[in-house]
Design a protein around this motif. Structure first.
Motif, PDB file in Angstrom:
ATOM      1  N   ILE A 568       1.050  -1.195   0.166  1.00 51.20           N
ATOM      2  CA  ILE A 568      -0.018  -0.360   0.106  1.00 51.20           C
ATOM      3  C   ILE A 568       0.898   1.021  -0.142  1.00 51.20           C
ATOM      4  N   GLY A 569       1.682   1.030   0.339  1.00 50.40           N
ATOM      5  CA  GLY A 569       2.960   2.339   0.895  1.00 50.40           C
ATOM      6  C   GLY A 569       3.154   2.568  -0.542  1.00 50.40           C
ATOM      7  N   LEU A 570       4.152   1.231  -1.125  1.00 48.77           N
ATOM      8  CA  LEU A 570       4.691   1.332  -2.719  1.00 48.77           C
ATOM      9  C   LEU A 570       3.944   2.330  -3.934  1.00 48.77           C
ATOM     10  N   MET A 571       2.011   2.008  -3.370  1.00 47.63           N
ATOM     11  CA  MET A 571       1.393   2.439  -4.250  1.00 47.63           C
ATOM     12  C   MET A 571       0.945   3.914  -4.084  1.00 47.63           C
ATOM     13  N   THR A 572       1.307   4.849  -2.632  1.00 49.28           N
ATOM     14  CA  THR A 572       0.364   6.015  -2.335  1.00 49.28           C
ATOM     15  C   THR A 572       1.451   6.793  -2.422  1.00 49.28           C
ATOM     16  N   PRO A 573       0.821   7.507  -3.245  1.00 46.06           N
ATOM     17  CA  PRO A 573       1.108   8.962  -3.901  1.00 46.06           C
ATOM     18  C   PRO A 573       1.649  10.101  -2.392  1.00 46.06           C
ATOM     19  N   PRO A 574       2.641  11.164  -2.574  1.00 44.92           N
ATOM     20  CA  PRO A 574       2.824  11.585  -3.807  1.00 44.92           C
ATOM     21  C   PRO A 574       4.781  11.044  -3.890  1.00 44.92           C
ATOM     22  N   ILE A 575       4.539   9.947  -2.939  1.00 39.43           N
ATOM     23  CA  ILE A 575       6.135   9.602  -3.087  1.00 39.43           C
ATOM     24  C   ILE A 575       6.478   7.803  -3.695  1.00 39.43           C
ATOM     25  N   GLY A 576       5.355   7.684  -3.085  1.00 38.56           N
ATOM     26  CA  GLY A 576       5.367   5.650  -3.361  1.00 38.56           C
ATOM     27  C   GLY A 576       5.968   5.511  -4.995  1.00 38.56           C
ATOM     28  N   ILE A 577       7.184   4.956  -4.597  1.00 37.94           N
ATOM     29  CA  ILE A 577       7.570   4.331  -6.789  1.00 37.94           C
ATOM     30  C   ILE A 577       7.188   3.923  -7.368  1.00 37.94           C
ATOM     31  N   GLY A 578       5.931   2.524  -6.990  1.00 36.83           N
ATOM     32  CA  GLY A 578       5.044   2.203  -7.439  1.00 36.83           C
ATOM     33  C   GLY A 578       4.215   2.889  -8.612  1.00 36.83           C
ATOM     34  N   PHE A 579       3.257   3.744  -7.613  1.00 33.95           N
ATOM     35  CA  PHE A 579       2.404   4.625  -8.566  1.00 33.95           C
ATOM     36  C   PHE A 579       2.787   5.327 -10.077  1.00 33.95           C
ATOM     37  N   TYR A 580       4.429   5.454  -9.528  1.00 29.30           N
ATOM     38  CA  TYR A 580       5.364   6.367 -10.858  1.00 29.30           C
ATOM     39  C   TYR A 580       5.194   4.882 -11.930  1.00 29.30           C
ATOM     40  N   ILE A 581       5.864   4.210 -11.440  1.00 28.14           N
ATOM     41  CA  ILE A 581       5.473   3.224 -12.418  1.00 28.14           C
ATOM     42  C   ILE A 581       4.674   2.616 -13.710  1.00 28.14           C
ATOM     43  N   ALA A 582       3.394   3.211 -12.457  1.00 30.19           N
ATOM     44  CA  ALA A 582       1.324   2.337 -13.465  1.00 30.19           C
ATOM     45  C   ALA A 582       1.735   3.218 -13.927  1.00 30.19           C
ATOM     46  N   CYS A 583       1.738   4.759 -13.357  1.00 31.19           N
ATOM     47  CA  CYS A 583       1.657   6.253 -14.037  1.00 31.19           C
ATOM     48  C   CYS A 583       2.265   5.709 -15.884  1.00 31.19           C
ATOM     49  N   LYS A 584       3.608   5.228 -15.641  1.00 34.44           N
ATOM     50  CA  LYS A 584       4.278   5.290 -17.169  1.00 34.44           C
ATOM     51  C   LYS A 584       4.023   4.075 -17.810  1.00 34.44           C
ATOM     52  N   ILE A 585       3.661   3.021 -17.308  1.00 34.41           N
ATOM     53  CA  ILE A 585       3.058   2.009 -18.535  1.00 34.41           C
ATOM     54  C   ILE A 585       1.668   2.708 -18.863  1.00 34.41           C
ATOM     55  N   GLY A 586       0.948   3.344 -18.016  1.00 35.33           N
ATOM     56  CA  GLY A 586      -0.142   3.290 -18.787  1.00 35.33           C
ATOM     57  C   GLY A 586      -0.156   4.811 -19.433  1.00 35.33           C
ATOM     58  N   ASN A 587       0.702   4.970 -19.710  1.00 37.01           N
ATOM     59  CA  ASN A 587       0.736   6.796 -19.596  1.00 37.01           C
ATOM     60  C   ASN A 587      -0.232   8.043 -19.625  1.00 37.01           C
ATOM     61  N   VAL A 588      -0.017   7.774 -18.172  1.00 36.33           N
ATOM     62  CA  VAL A 588      -1.040   8.899 -17.833  1.00 36.33           C
ATOM     63  C   VAL A 588       0.180   9.878 -16.553  1.00 36.33           C
ATOM     64  N   PRO A 589      -0.128  10.969 -16.916  1.00 36.07           N
ATOM     65  CA  PRO A 589       0.498  12.320 -16.297  1.00 36.07           C
ATOM     66  C   PRO A 589       0.400  11.901 -14.693  1.00 36.07           C
ATOM     67  N   PRO A 590       1.943  11.997 -13.818  1.00 36.98           N
ATOM     68  CA  PRO A 590       0.960  11.205 -11.848  1.00 36.98           C
ATOM     69  C   PRO A 590      -0.251  12.491 -11.628  1.00 36.98           C
ATOM     70  N   ASP A 591       0.048  13.556 -11.767  1.00 39.12           N
ATOM     71  CA  ASP A 591      -0.970  14.578 -11.343  1.00 39.12           C
ATOM     72  C   ASP A 591      -2.352  14.105 -11.187  1.00 39.12           C
TER      73      ASP A 591
END
Length: 622
Positions: A568-591
């Motif tokens: 859960i922490g891994l996917m929690t923004p604004p720091i969670g790294i996994g969240f940014y990986i998912a955004c990159k894979i889905g080509n969606v801006p993190p904001d």
């Protein structure tokens, strides 16, 4: 990020890398040797399985040869990862900097990595000299051959780092970085006598403060731990740094960890053969026509694919391209799809063969068979929670033109996916039933996947196989060096007595076991945001598990709470790294995606609290 991580990192893992690049030509011999070592490990393990279970004649020397090859694979793979800029690191701060400042900070990070490598080279040579006096049990050869992988790998990493600096760093940035490192190091050396009198405060300075600063600078996670531990030993103790090399060796050497590169390779086979897409098509044929159906398909696909690849990034990269176009057509917003993808990956990390569970079992001394059995059930609990939320959010979904597939089409997809669907049950059944170890099952799974991939799914080109072997070596090296330096840092925390102080504080918390579980959730959610799964486990498991046992908490129950909280922490923004990986894979801006993920994270947290409060969810099936 180039891969994963994740872990875990992945890769697993699973911090982000900027500007990953193909390997340099001068590293081709190292890549070839690494690929050969991986083939040798898989071949020997398969031979051992055949000899033990078919011929009833165990070959005892296989484990020794695999141990030697494994350490060499880890160190060579780590040098390949440096050459390709694929070591796992936190890049949130770097990405926010203007280009000029980012260039300087990246150069400074590389110089700091060079400091670690230069400081560890001679201790690694001393470690070889010590190990050379010991003979292996079965083969009777010097253990110096195995330990030589450490100075050889450190030297290769230093060489590739020097080439990287030569190519990418300006002389001004390099000179200023060296000056800053020399001045700061010199100042701490001058006051080292006073630092020795600070006691546990040195833990906060070096193992918390230094490591945190290095993480923010974009220093790869493995070298953050290495720098923090080295600084602590050099400036505040009289402990020789050769001890750190010994702890690193120990942290990377468990035979259980051999399954890590093999499961990474299995994920590569899954991607290359299209087996993952077969599972997605199978799920879509059953559920795609109902409201929230594509959300169910995404979650179900993550669940099933995770049972094969063991890598969150591999799971997301397989599922997202196959499902996102149809989900968009039905009116799903990209930010909602990213939120579901990220939390689905967090949910699926307890599904066997989870690399995180394998590492946790190795570090904390928990039965991997029990973790695999329990992990399947816990993932189902989280799957149900996410599915309920997805159904509520899909109440206004546009189902215009959506038709139920024909029975003939469903049957066709089922037949195509059937050989792949057997694989996760093979893995879970063999390990959970005590038929084979996780390492043995991983090799059998790779052989099975290669055979059905070649026979039924179009095969894999020889050049692709070579690329997969090198990719596996690089990612495995990055993961295993993290485990090595994190083990050294965990040892430093233990030896200072700081761990004992923390243990005493935690055992005195009011409320007993459940309050301790809540504290565990908070600790691992925070660590999951910053460190990602594997290093957080290596650092904290030796401290937290003994306290849990003292409070009467079942090891497997506690493991499920730890892993779920961490994810859960891994996917929690604004720091969670996994969240940014998912955004990159889905080509969606993190904001854009950040606001949509909170309800899904809340659903996972509700599921986690239920898991913590009801131990039977974890232990009833053991």
């Amino acid at each position: 990020m180039a891969h994963a991580a994740d872990d875990d990192f992945f890769a697993e893992t699973q911090s982000e890398v900027i500007d990953a690049r193909p390997g340099s030509r001068f590293m081709r011999p190292v890549e070839i040797v690494s690929a050969g070592l991986l083939i040798l490990i898989v071949g020997l393990l398969l031979g051992g399985v055949f000899s033990r279970y078919v011929l009833s004649t165990p070959i005892f020397w296989i484990d020794e040869v695999v141990s030697i090859a494994f350490l060499w694979l880890a160190m060579l793979g780590s040098s390949i990862a440096i050459d390709r800029n694929e070591h796992l690191r936190l890049t949130v701060v770097l990405l926010a900097l203007p280009p000029r400042a980012r260039s300087f900070v990246e150069t400074l990070a590389l110089v700091l990595v060079g400091v670690v490598l230069a400081s560890l080279l001679w201790p690694a040579i001393e470690h070889v000299q010590q190990e050379a006096l010991v003979r292996s049990v079965s083969l009777g050869i010097s253990l110096g051959y195995r330990a030589s992988a450490l100075p050889a790998g450190i030297s290769l990493m230093g060489l590739t780092l020097a080439v990287s600096l030569w190519r990418s760093a300006s002389s001004k940035d390099f000179g200023l970085s060296v000056l800053i490192v020399a001045v700061v190091g010199g100042l701490f050396w001058l006051v080292s006598d006073r630092l020795e009198d600070l006691g546990d405060l040195n833990i906060l300075i070096f193992l918390v403060g230094f490591v945190g600063i290095f993480l923010l600078l974009g220093v790869p996670i493995a070298f953050c731990f290495g720098l923090g531990t080295l600084s602590f030993l050099l400036y505040s103790t009289y402990i020789p740094t050769v001890v750190m090399i010994g702890r690193m060796d120990e942290g990377m050497s468990s035979l259980i960890l051999v399954s890590v590169p093999i499961f990474v390779l299995l994920g590569c086979v899954l991607d290359a053969t299209g087996m993952g897409k077969a599972i997605v098509d199978f799920m879509a044929s059953f559920l795609g026509h109902v409201k929230a159906g594509m959300s169910y398909v995404l979650l179900g696909s993550m669940f099933l694919v995770s049972g094969i690849s063991g890598s969150k990034v591999s799971d997301m990269a397989t599922v997202a391209p196959a499902l996102f176009p149809e989900m968009k057509r039905r009116g799903h917003k990209p930010k909602e799809m990213i939120a579901l993808l990220a939390t689905g990956a967090a949910m699926a990390d307890t599904v066997p063969p989870s690399i995180v569970l394998i590492v946790l079992g190795s570090i904390a001394g928990v039965s991997i068979a029990s973790l695999f059995t329990s992990g399947f059930v816990i993932a189902m609990v989280l799957l149900i929670v996410l599915a309920i939320l997805a159904r509520w959010k899909a109440r206004d979904e546009d189902m215009t033109g959506v038709q139920r597939p024909s029975l003939k089409l469903i049957l066709r997809y089922s037949l195509v996916a059937a050989p792949v669907l057997l694989l996760p049950f093979l893995i879970r059944g063999a390990v959970g039933g005590g038929i084979a170890t996780a390492t043995e099952v991983s090799t059998i799974a790779v052989l099975y996947a290669m055979i059905i991939g070649i026979v039924l799914y179009g095969g894999i080109r020889p050049t692709k196989i070579y690329a997969m072997l090198v990719e596996t070596a690089a990612l495995s090296g990055a993961i295993l060096v993290i485990l090595g330096t994190a083990s050294a840092m965990a040892w430093a925390l233990t030896q200072t007595g700081f761990a004992g102080h923390i243990a005493n504080q935690l055992t005195e918390l009011p409320g007993g076991a459940f309050i301790y579980l809540l504290a565990t959730i908070l600790v691992f959610m925070i660590l999951g945001c910053v460190l990602e799964g594997l290093p957080a486990i290596v650092l904290m498991a030796p401290l937290m598990f003994p306290i849990a046992r003292q409070l009467g908490i079942n090891d497997v129950h506690y493991s499920m709470v730890v892993v779920t909280a961490m994810n859960i922490g891994l996917m929690t923004p604004p720091i969670g790294i996994g969240f940014y990986i998912a955004c990159k894979i889905g080509n969606v801006p993190p904001d854009e995606a950040m606001g949509a993920i909170w309800p899904y994270l809340l659903a996972l947290l509700i599921g986690l609290l239920a898991i913590a409060a009801v131990p039977a969810l974890t232990t009833a099936y053991l």
